[in-house]
Design an enzyme around this catalytic site. Sequence first.
Site, mmCIF file in Angstrom:
data_model
loop_
_atom_site.group_PDB
_atom_site.id
_atom_site.type_symbol
_atom_site.label_atom_id
_atom_site.label_comp_id
_atom_site.label_asym_id
_atom_site.label_seq_id
_atom_site.Cartn_x
_atom_site.Cartn_y
_atom_site.Cartn_z
ATOM 1 N N ASP A 119 5.082 -2.384 -1.719
ATOM 2 C CA ASP A 119 4.613 -2.264 -3.107
ATOM 3 C C ASP A 119 5.657 -2.866 -4.051
ATOM 4 O OD1 ASP A 119 3.924 -1.255 -5.689
ATOM 5 O OD2 ASP A 119 2.989 0.526 -4.803
ATOM 6 N N GLU A 141 1.184 -4.996 -2.327
ATOM 7 C CA GLU A 141 0.540 -4.270 -3.426
ATOM 8 C C GLU A 141 1.226 -4.500 -4.768
ATOM 9 O OE1 GLU A 141 -0.047 -0.168 -2.423
ATOM 10 O OE2 GLU A 141 0.278 0.541 -4.455
ATOM 11 N N GLU A 155 -3.927 0.155 -9.691
ATOM 12 C CA GLU A 155 -3.538 1.460 -10.244
ATOM 13 C C GLU A 155 -3.294 1.373 -11.747
ATOM 14 O OE1 GLU A 155 0.143 1.589 -7.712
ATOM 15 O OE2 GLU A 155 1.014 2.460 -9.496
ATOM 16 N N HIS A 163 -5.417 5.411 -5.934
ATOM 17 C CA HIS A 163 -3.970 5.514 -6.129
ATOM 18 C C HIS A 163 -3.548 6.988 -6.176
ATOM 19 C CE1 HIS A 163 -0.481 5.951 -8.959
ATOM 20 N NE2 HIS A 163 0.031 5.217 -8.001
HETATM 21 MG MG LIG Z 1 1.244 1.408 -6.033
#
Ligand SMILES: [Mg+2]
Length: 401
Positions: A220, A246, A273, A323
């Site tokens: 991420d 991500e 998100e 999320h």
């Molecule tokens: Mg995330």
Amino acid sequence: MKIKEIRAVPIKFQVQPKTKPRRQVGFPGGKKPFVRPANRYPQLRKPEAGERREAWQPPDQWQNVACVVTAEDGTWGLGISVMGTPVAAIINAHFAPNLVGENCMATEKLWDMMVRMSAMYGSNGLASYAISAVDVALWDLKGKLLRRPVYELLGGPQKDKIFCYASGSDTAWYLELGFKATKIFLPYGPVEGLDGLRQNEEIIARTRELVGDEVDLMADGWMGLDVEYTVRLAETLRPYRLKWLEDYLLPEEVDGYAAVRQRLPWQALATGEHWYLPMPFAQAASRRLVDIFQPDVLWAGGITAAIKICHIAEAAGISVIAHGGMNYPYGQHLSYAMPAIVWGEKSEGVSAPGVPLAEMVKLPGTAVIKNGYLVPSDAPGFGLEVTQVWLEEAAQAARSA
Ligand SMILES: [Mg+2]
């Protein structure tokens, strides 16, 4: 049944696990920074004197907000979201006076009213957090009035149990807890140059070695990378077989997402998100910008928005993973019911090594992950066990934060 009252208040969660951690949390070799969009400005990275947070973060009083919607018969539903002070102001000063007296079961209408009321100052961002808090409180209330768990109102259970992954740096502990998938937050971004790229690779290489081939691994970038860096990073990390990459760009960089998609056709991509309301998801679906949508049910507009996002995704052959969906009962019920949702993310309250997950529950009544899987509570509404006393204490904690 009509709405009698809507009231929102900033809260701060207080979690005090009884068990002492076995060792410090974090990457082997100590705590590392995380990629953040503001990292290019050193003055925004400094921890403020005596505080846990860095200068770029909103103040502590903004952490969370609770919203209570009470019906004429006294039954009440509870919603939560983030950015306490400004979000409570939007709900109390703007939404509440216009929603009191409306039918509390009319979740689609009430959601549409809030979206249209907030259009003049932008119904995304802070307004979307406010819409989410009211909407999930209404769903909790609806479930309590009908005496059914919310997942039954969403179509009923679609899966026996939800497969969960843990997000964070303590991979060895997550394996011990029974998770079969885990996500690392990258510590370094474009600002740290080639040395940071090498260190990111080292961390992913070491984690792959630790988890072996039977556990899925993701990474991420928390909005902190750019197109060029993302492409270079993905090529560097290709040997370690990430399940997905991500949140590598700022949420509004839609053309950047299109460029990354085009340059990395082989890499599964995920984001969402920080996308609010269903519209950005519809646009992303039509351009197929990513493979996995990650709306936050407490940010993107509540259960009502999340259902629409799941249906957009399902029709376009895109997966959804809410999320932080396993952090609170709201995402748990949604994930249990929706065919588009394939996994559950546990990102907040993953315990320190040796501390049982059950001791980290922030919102009383939240179901706990066991051996990497979760089944939500079947009590009415979202199954919350929050009392007025708990709410007052959490509000007091926010005031003295
Ligand atoms: Mg995330």
